[in-house]
Motif scaffolding. Structure first.
Motif, PDB file in Angstrom:
ATOM      1  N   VAL A 223       0.850  -1.188   0.000  1.00 23.14           N
ATOM      2  CA  VAL A 223       0.000   0.000   0.000  1.00 23.14           C
ATOM      3  C   VAL A 223       0.892   1.246   0.000  1.00 23.14           C
ATOM      4  N   PRO A 224       0.844   2.050  -1.064  1.00 27.07           N
ATOM      5  CA  PRO A 224       1.689   3.252  -1.084  1.00 27.07           C
ATOM      6  C   PRO A 224       1.208   4.295  -0.079  1.00 27.07           C
ATOM      7  N   VAL A 225       2.164   4.994   0.500  1.00 26.64           N
ATOM      8  CA  VAL A 225       1.885   6.133   1.378  1.00 26.64           C
ATOM      9  C   VAL A 225       2.528   7.346   0.715  1.00 26.64           C
ATOM     10  N   TYR A 226       1.792   8.429   0.567  1.00 27.03           N
ATOM     11  CA  TYR A 226       2.310   9.581  -0.165  1.00 27.03           C
ATOM     12  C   TYR A 226       1.834  10.883   0.478  1.00 27.03           C
ATOM     13  N   ALA A 227       2.554  11.939   0.172  1.00 26.23           N
ATOM     14  CA  ALA A 227       2.206  13.275   0.652  1.00 26.23           C
ATOM     15  C   ALA A 227       1.691  14.098  -0.519  1.00 26.23           C
ATOM     16  N   LEU A 228       0.587  14.787  -0.312  1.00 24.96           N
ATOM     17  CA  LEU A 228       0.005  15.659  -1.326  1.00 24.96           C
ATOM     18  C   LEU A 228       0.221  17.120  -0.947  1.00 24.96           C
ATOM     19  N   THR A 229       0.674  17.915  -1.912  1.00 26.31           N
ATOM     20  CA  THR A 229       0.796  19.359  -1.712  1.00 26.31           C
ATOM     21  C   THR A 229       0.229  20.069  -2.933  1.00 26.31           C
ATOM     22  N   GLU A 230      -0.112  21.322  -2.734  1.00 23.87           N
ATOM     23  CA  GLU A 230      -0.686  22.085  -3.847  1.00 23.87           C
ATOM     24  C   GLU A 230       0.382  22.507  -4.840  1.00 23.87           C
ATOM     25  N   THR A 231       1.613  22.705  -4.355  1.00 28.46           N
ATOM     26  CA  THR A 231       2.683  23.227  -5.193  1.00 28.46           C
ATOM     27  C   THR A 231       3.991  22.514  -4.881  1.00 28.46           C
ATOM     28  N   ARG A 232       4.953  22.649  -5.785  1.00 34.45           N
ATOM     29  CA  ARG A 232       6.296  22.103  -5.549  1.00 34.45           C
ATOM     30  C   ARG A 232       7.154  23.062  -4.718  1.00 34.45           C
ATOM     31  N   LEU A 233       6.751  24.329  -4.649  1.00 35.65           N
ATOM     32  CA  LEU A 233       7.511  25.328  -3.895  1.00 35.65           C
ATOM     33  C   LEU A 233       7.006  25.327  -2.458  1.00 35.65           C
ATOM     34  N   LEU A 234       7.718  24.613  -1.587  1.00 37.58           N
ATOM     35  CA  LEU A 234       7.242  24.381  -0.226  1.00 37.58           C
ATOM     36  C   LEU A 234       8.025  25.196   0.787  1.00 37.58           C
ATOM     37  N   PRO A 235       7.348  25.678   1.836  1.00 32.63           N
ATOM     38  CA  PRO A 235       8.088  26.294   2.939  1.00 32.63           C
ATOM     39  C   PRO A 235       8.943  25.249   3.642  1.00 32.63           C
ATOM     40  N   ALA A 236       9.956  25.721   4.367  1.00 33.66           N
ATOM     41  CA  ALA A 236      10.915  24.808   4.984  1.00 33.66           C
ATOM     42  C   ALA A 236      10.243  23.821   5.922  1.00 33.66           C
ATOM     43  N   LYS A 237       9.256  24.253   6.683  1.00 32.97           N
ATOM     44  CA  LYS A 237       8.603  23.364   7.647  1.00 32.97           C
ATOM     45  C   LYS A 237       7.962  22.166   6.941  1.00 32.97           C
ATOM     46  N   THR A 238       7.328  22.420   5.793  1.00 29.96           N
ATOM     47  CA  THR A 238       6.672  21.346   5.048  1.00 29.96           C
ATOM     48  C   THR A 238       7.691  20.437   4.381  1.00 29.96           C
ATOM     49  N   GLN A 239       8.726  21.028   3.794  1.00 27.14           N
ATOM     50  CA  GLN A 239       9.767  20.247   3.130  1.00 27.14           C
ATOM     51  C   GLN A 239      10.453  19.318   4.116  1.00 27.14           C
ATOM     52  N   ARG A 240      10.785  19.837   5.299  1.00 29.15           N
ATOM     53  CA  ARG A 240      11.463  19.007   6.302  1.00 29.15           C
ATOM     54  C   ARG A 240      10.565  17.880   6.796  1.00 29.15           C
ATOM     55  N   PHE A 241       9.270  18.150   6.956  1.00 26.80           N
ATOM     56  CA  PHE A 241       8.327  17.123   7.420  1.00 26.80           C
ATOM     57  C   PHE A 241       8.223  15.992   6.408  1.00 26.80           C
ATOM     58  N   ILE A 242       8.117  16.334   5.137  1.00 20.92           N
ATOM     59  CA  ILE A 242       8.028  15.312   4.089  1.00 20.92           C
ATOM     60  C   ILE A 242       9.314  14.502   4.019  1.00 20.92           C
ATOM     61  N   GLU A 243      10.464  15.177   4.049  1.00 23.85           N
ATOM     62  CA  GLU A 243      11.752  14.471   4.004  1.00 23.85           C
ATOM     63  C   GLU A 243      11.912  13.536   5.199  1.00 23.85           C
ATOM     64  N   PHE A 244      11.471  13.975   6.370  1.00 23.21           N
ATOM     65  CA  PHE A 244      11.563  13.148   7.571  1.00 23.21           C
ATOM     66  C   PHE A 244      10.720  11.885   7.425  1.00 23.21           C
ATOM     67  N   LEU A 245       9.476  12.027   6.959  1.00 25.88           N
ATOM     68  CA  LEU A 245       8.617  10.856   6.779  1.00 25.88           C
ATOM     69  C   LEU A 245       9.180   9.920   5.711  1.00 25.88           C
ATOM     70  N   GLN A 246       9.763  10.462   4.662  1.00 27.65           N
ATOM     71  CA  GLN A 246      10.376   9.621   3.638  1.00 27.65           C
ATOM     72  C   GLN A 246      11.497   8.779   4.230  1.00 27.65           C
ATOM     73  N   GLN A 247      12.314   9.381   5.073  1.00 31.54           N
ATOM     74  CA  GLN A 247      13.414   8.645   5.695  1.00 31.54           C
ATOM     75  C   GLN A 247      12.893   7.523   6.593  1.00 31.54           C
ATOM     76  N   ARG A 248      11.857   7.826   7.375  1.00 35.32           N
ATOM     77  CA  ARG A 248      11.346   6.832   8.324  1.00 35.32           C
ATOM     78  C   ARG A 248      10.523   5.738   7.643  1.00 35.32           C
ATOM     79  N   LEU A 249       9.721   6.104   6.663  1.00 41.46           N
ATOM     80  CA  LEU A 249       8.820   5.128   6.043  1.00 41.46           C
ATOM     81  C   LEU A 249       9.525   4.262   5.015  1.00 41.46           C
ATOM     82  N   ARG A 250      10.674   4.690   4.526  1.00 42.44           N
ATOM     83  CA  ARG A 250      11.399   3.870   3.560  1.00 42.44           C
ATOM     84  C   ARG A 250      12.366   2.915   4.249  1.00 42.44           C
TER      85      ARG A 250
END
Length: 291
Positions: free
Chosen positions: A264-291
């Motif tokens: 079952v894939p787990v993914y993050a949805l955002t409206e844009t590719r230009l993300l504030p630092a808080k959002t970028q860090r949260f997504i990167e953190f989940l990628q590290q943990r979930l992979r």
């Protein structure tokens, strides 16, 4: 002020500090000929000669001295702003507004969220754990975490990882209904499906097999399906990460260990590719943990 002009001003400052093109070329790793050409273009653009050039040295003209002091201040301010931005990215701040799957967040993401919060004390959190699909365009959410196949939309989907489901049942249910040893035997059991009843697909050694998963219950909650399974009401197909507590306390145990469901894939949805630092860090953190 354009980036190219700011770069030329920075090169001009380096040439003056180095008192020559050769030393400036060594310091900046920009070829001597390129430095000379760009300083010449800078002089042409402002209509003033900034340097007296000789075979051995350079000297600032009167206009060059005034321009050098102005450039030095601008370049220093730009470098300081760049360093401050780097500090902001290293320690992002603000309120992170995220929509999360209810049961997945409570059961599995909660420890990760706590760890992320400890790493980034400057971030506050506003989480929506309702089952509804939030509108990232019209509502003030930074990110939505979803499970399953990504929906077709204009939103940006970033893969976080994938969870492989297995079969679990309670000791009480197995004592009453018997333990299936292959997928075909599930036809005679209660299968607690989430969202809608239908076929369960299994994989083993490169083989794929689909079976009907019939049940008295139609559920839209992973948590309720899991709870009913611990109450001896049927078999669930879920990732081990979701039933970790129940496996630990003996409420559920894995059955048919040679078979597994479709990841079952787990993914993050955002409206844009230009993300504030808080959002970028949260997504990167989940990628590290979930992979």
């Amino acid at each position: 002020m354009g980036v190219e002009l700011l770069n030329d001003m920075a090169l001009f400052v380096e040439v003056v500090k180095a008192k020559g093109f050769r030393r400036a070329a060594e310091a900046t790793r920009v070829p001597n000929s390129t430095l000379s050409r760009r300083i010449g273009a800078l002089e042409k653009s402002i209509g003033l000669r900034l340097l007296h050039r000789t075979t051995r040295r350079i000297e600032l003209t009167e206009a060059g001295r005034l321009y050098y002091e102005r450039c030095r201040r601008i370049v220093d301010e730009a470098r300081l702003a760049h360093e401050q931005l780097g500090d902001m990215l290293a320690q992002p701040s603000g309120v992170l507004r995220a929509s999360l799957p209810v049961d997945f967040a409570v059961t599995y993401l909660a420890p990760m969220i706590a760890e992320f919060a400890r790493l980034h004390p400057g971030i506050g959190f506003d989480f929506d754990l309702t089952p509804r699909r939030v509108d990232l365009v019209s509502e003030p959410f930074d990110v939505a975490v979803r499970m399953g196949a990504p929906e077709s939309s204009q939103l940006i989907a970033r893969t976080l990882g994938a969870l492989t489901p297995h079969l679990y049942a309670s000791p009480g249910y197995l004592a009453r209904a018997g333990e299936p040893v292959n997928p075909a035997e599930l036809a005679g059991h209660q299968c607690l499906s989430v969202m809608k009843p239908g076929a369960w697909t299994f994989h083993r050694d490169g083989r794929e097999l689909g079976v009907e998963a019939s049940s008295r219950f139609v559920l839209n909650s992973i948590g309720l399906a899991k709870r009913l399974a611990t109450l001896d009401m049927g078999i669930v197909l879920m990732p081990a990460e979701i039933v970790a507590d129940e496996l630990g306390n003996g409420g559920l145990r894995r059955i048919m260990p040679g078979w597994q469901g479709t990841p079952v894939p787990v993914y993050a949805l955002t409206e844009t590719r230009l993300l504030p630092a808080k959002t970028q860090r949260f997504i990167e953190f989940l990628q590290q943990r979930l992979r």
